[in-house]
Write a protein that holds these residues in place. Structure first.
Motif, PDB file in Angstrom:
ATOM      1  N   LYS A 104     -57.099  74.968   5.930  1.00  0.00           N
ATOM      2  CA  LYS A 104     -56.776  73.818   4.894  1.00  0.00           C
ATOM      3  C   LYS A 104     -55.625  74.586   4.012  1.00  0.00           C
ATOM      4  O   LYS A 104     -55.809  75.874   3.907  1.00  0.00           O
ATOM      5  CB  LYS A 104     -57.890  73.530   4.093  1.00  0.00           C
TER       6      LYS A 104
ATOM      7  N   ASP B 151     -53.277  62.016   4.747  1.00  0.00           N
ATOM      8  CA  ASP B 151     -54.304  61.117   5.050  1.00  0.00           C
ATOM      9  C   ASP B 151     -53.975  59.871   4.606  1.00  0.00           C
ATOM     10  O   ASP B 151     -53.798  59.412   3.467  1.00  0.00           O
ATOM     11  CB  ASP B 151     -55.523  61.784   4.155  1.00  0.00           C
TER      12      ASP B 151
ATOM     13  N   TYR C  37     -55.567  64.805   0.604  1.00  0.00           N
ATOM     14  CA  TYR C  37     -54.567  65.491   1.713  1.00  0.00           C
ATOM     15  C   TYR C  37     -53.611  64.503   1.799  1.00  0.00           C
ATOM     16  O   TYR C  37     -53.743  63.433   1.820  1.00  0.00           O
ATOM     17  CB  TYR C  37     -55.470  65.469   2.876  1.00  0.00           C
TER      18      TYR C  37
ATOM     19  N   LYS D 273     -53.615  69.805   7.380  1.00  0.00           N
ATOM     20  CA  LYS D 273     -54.319  69.787   6.353  1.00  0.00           C
ATOM     21  C   LYS D 273     -53.663  70.300   5.267  1.00  0.00           C
ATOM     22  O   LYS D 273     -54.034  71.390   4.582  1.00  0.00           O
ATOM     23  CB  LYS D 273     -55.763  69.958   6.751  1.00  0.00           C
TER      24      LYS D 273
END
Length: 587
Positions: free
Chosen positions: A370, A579, A576, A461
């Motif tokens: 991440k 996303d 995110y 991510k």
């Protein structure tokens, strides 16, 4: 037919060993680079010495020029008798041609930085130094045009300039490099060709002493940077350039990826010497048939299907310290990838704060990790951002050991994996005394799919830290309070139900749902509201009630209530950025 290069790894029977070293000739416009290359050269290639009509008309180098100096192998290389071939790459000094220089710098082993001794370091000489630091291992400084100095002051001026250059280079990888005074063409461009250069034989000795065995590897896919393409009647089309990786033999198929064309190698030469084989680092001319040279001025050729054509990419990068100003996310840069320069937009990101001190991952990118979104590249002078608040403890700002950028290109580029990337602001005023090179890095991942936004980016991510503040309006009961000012009236509070919040008095709660129509909401506190919080909230609401009724409030009582701080609510979550659902995530 042109090109320079090392002989085959196994020399032809009876042939002496020949080592090729590519020497870049870089510097500010009019510092005398082409004259120096001419003075040094014994063999000129088709591209040498400003042969292009536009170059001759304008009196400046417009493209990479190549020529060759052959001398005996110096003993310190331990190769025995043989020939040292120095392929001289004359790079243009004109500011608008910096993309050509960047292309040239990627194919050089040793650099000569040419300085006009009467002017010293100039804007492009500084940029060439930056490119050299990124792409080159060794450098020689050449103080040219010494013939223009009055004879009685000449030695003193040369010594002063040499000291100045040593000072300039002391914090670079070239600290302590040789500095050689020359006059490549005494009397200037109008002087007759017969005039004898000054200091050039001493420079050749320095070049020999600085020569080293460059790392050469014939394995891997063949890749060659083409800088000139022309036809020879009855022979075919010749593409000249430098082999960046792998090797090539007569009869091999090579692809011109930009045109999706594959051709067979008919014949090859290195500086007018026919050869059957060439490898990484060699400068060579490759002849193919039935190909129009106008289709390829410069570019790459390679083993068929070994290159990628990408629309976006992820790079590991460093800021160039001489670039003034911040590197902002969403900014556009001229991005040189391999040997192409295109416009592109950048987005910077770093490791998550807990990983700031982790050692960099070389030549690979981990999609499993991440990453933290950054408004700008983090450097000592960057402003603290929302994203870094949790990392800026006790005034001690940490900086990550590695940072990355997502590059999105305005048009696709063809390049090898792990190639050099340079970001620059080439639209900056060329007369401004400022470095236009902003960052450099390595391409770790290329995105070949045109629809990379849907297919590739969701795997990346990168999150933003979101931080919202509100305050408690009133207490409902022992386990719940009503909050306000966290959301706008039109916000769909249902999206936030179940998210954790923290009160400034220490309690932790969960958003239960909306309350009324004005953006207020209810918080459930499972451990109960603390007595001191109740007292605070009661004091605040009493003051509101009195003020609402218009009752007179005593002065000392009013001061007491005014000093009561409202109970603040903090909501922290991650989102995110790639996303599609825009989910809010809390750790």
């Amino acid at each position: 037919m042109a090109g320079a290069g090392a002989a085959p790894a196994v020399a032809e029977p009876g042939a002496l060993r020949r080592l090729n070293v590519n020497v870049g000739v870089l510097g500010h416009i009019d510092s005398g680079k082409t004259a120096l290359a001419r003075a040094l050269s014994t063999i000129g290639s088709t591209a040498a010495f400003d042969r292009a009509p536009q170059s001759r008309a304008r009196g400046i180098t417009l493209d990479l020029g190549f020529s060759c100096l052959c001398t005996e192998l110096p003993p310190h290389l331990g190769l025995g008798p043989g020939q040292l071939q120095l392929a001289l790459v004359d790079c243009p000094g004109h500011a608008s041609l910096i993309r050509t220089i960047i292309g040239g710098a990627q194919i050089i082993d040793l650099m000569m930085l040419v300085i006009d001794v009467t002017k010293g370091m100039q804007t492009q000489s500084a940029e060439c130094l930056v490119i050299g630091q990124i792409a080159c291992q060794k450098m020689i400084v050449v103080l040219n045009k010494t013939d223009l100095l009055p004879e009685e002051k000449r030695q003193a001026v040369i010594e002063k300039m040499a000291k100045k250059m040593q000072k300039t280079l002391e914090n670079t990888k070239f600290c302590g490099c040789p500095i050689v005074p020359v006059a490549a063409k005494p009397g200037g461009p109008e002087a007759p060709e017969t005039v004898t250069p000054i200091g050039v034989s001493e420079l050749i000795e320095v070049l020999k002493s600085e020569a080293y065995l460059p790392k050469r590897d014939p394995s891997g896919s063949f890749l060659m940077a083409i800088d000139h393409c022309f036809s020879i009647k009855g022979q075919g089309t010749v593409m000249t350039g430098t082999i960046l990786s792998g090797c090539v033999s007569i009869g091999d198929n090579v692809e011109i990826p930009a045109l999706k064309v594959t051709k067979k190698v008919k014949s090859m030469q290195m500086f007018h010497t026919p050869v059957t084989y060439a490898m990484q680092g060699d400068r060579v001319g490759i002849c193919v048939t039935q190909f129009d040279p106008k289709l390829l001025e410069r570019g790459l050729i390679c083993t068929p299907e070994s290159l990628q054509t990408i629309h976006a990419g992820i790079i590991s990068l460093s800021k160039i310290p001489y670039f003034r100003g911040a590197l902002q996310t969403k900014a556009k840069f001229h991005i040189t990838v391999g040997h192409e320069t295109v416009m592109g937009r950048v987005m910077f990101f770093s490791p998550a704060p807990d990983d700031f001190s982790k050692e960099p991952l070389e030549n690979a990118f981990d999609f499993g990790k991440k990453y933290l979104y950054q408004e700008e590249y983090l450097s000592k002078d960057s402003k603290p951002s929302e994203e870094n608040k949790e990392n800026d403890q006790a005034g001690e700002r940490q900086h990550p050991k590695q940072q990355w950028a997502l590059l999105e290109f305005e048009k696709p580029v063809t390049c090898p994996k792990l190639c050099l990337v340079i970001g620059s602001k080439l639209d900056t005023d060329i007369h401004a005394n400022t470095c236009r090179l902003a960052f450099h890095g390595v391409l770790l991942e290329g995105m070949e799919d045109k629809n990379y936004m849907e297919t590739c980016l969701p795997k990346l991510k990168v999150y933003k830290l979101k931080h919202k503040d509100g305050q408690v309006e009133r207490i409902c009961d022992d386990y719940s309070v009503i909050g306000r000012s966290l959301f706008k009236k039109e916000t769909n509070i249902q999206l936030f139900v179940g998210l954790k919040v923290k009160l400034s008095t220490g309690e932790e709660g969960v958003i239960e749902g909306g309350f009324g129509q004005s953006g207020k909401f209810k918080i459930h506190i499972s451990d109960g509201v603390r007595p001191e919080t109740k007292a605070l909230l009661t004091a605040t609401s009493k003051k509101k009630i009195k003020a609402g009724k218009g009752d007179p409030v005593k002065e000392d009582e009013s001061n007491k209530v005014d000093s009561v701080q409202p109970v603040r609510i903090t909501l922290l979550f991650k989102r995110y950025i790639f996303d599609a659902q825009k989910k809010m995530i809390q750790s």
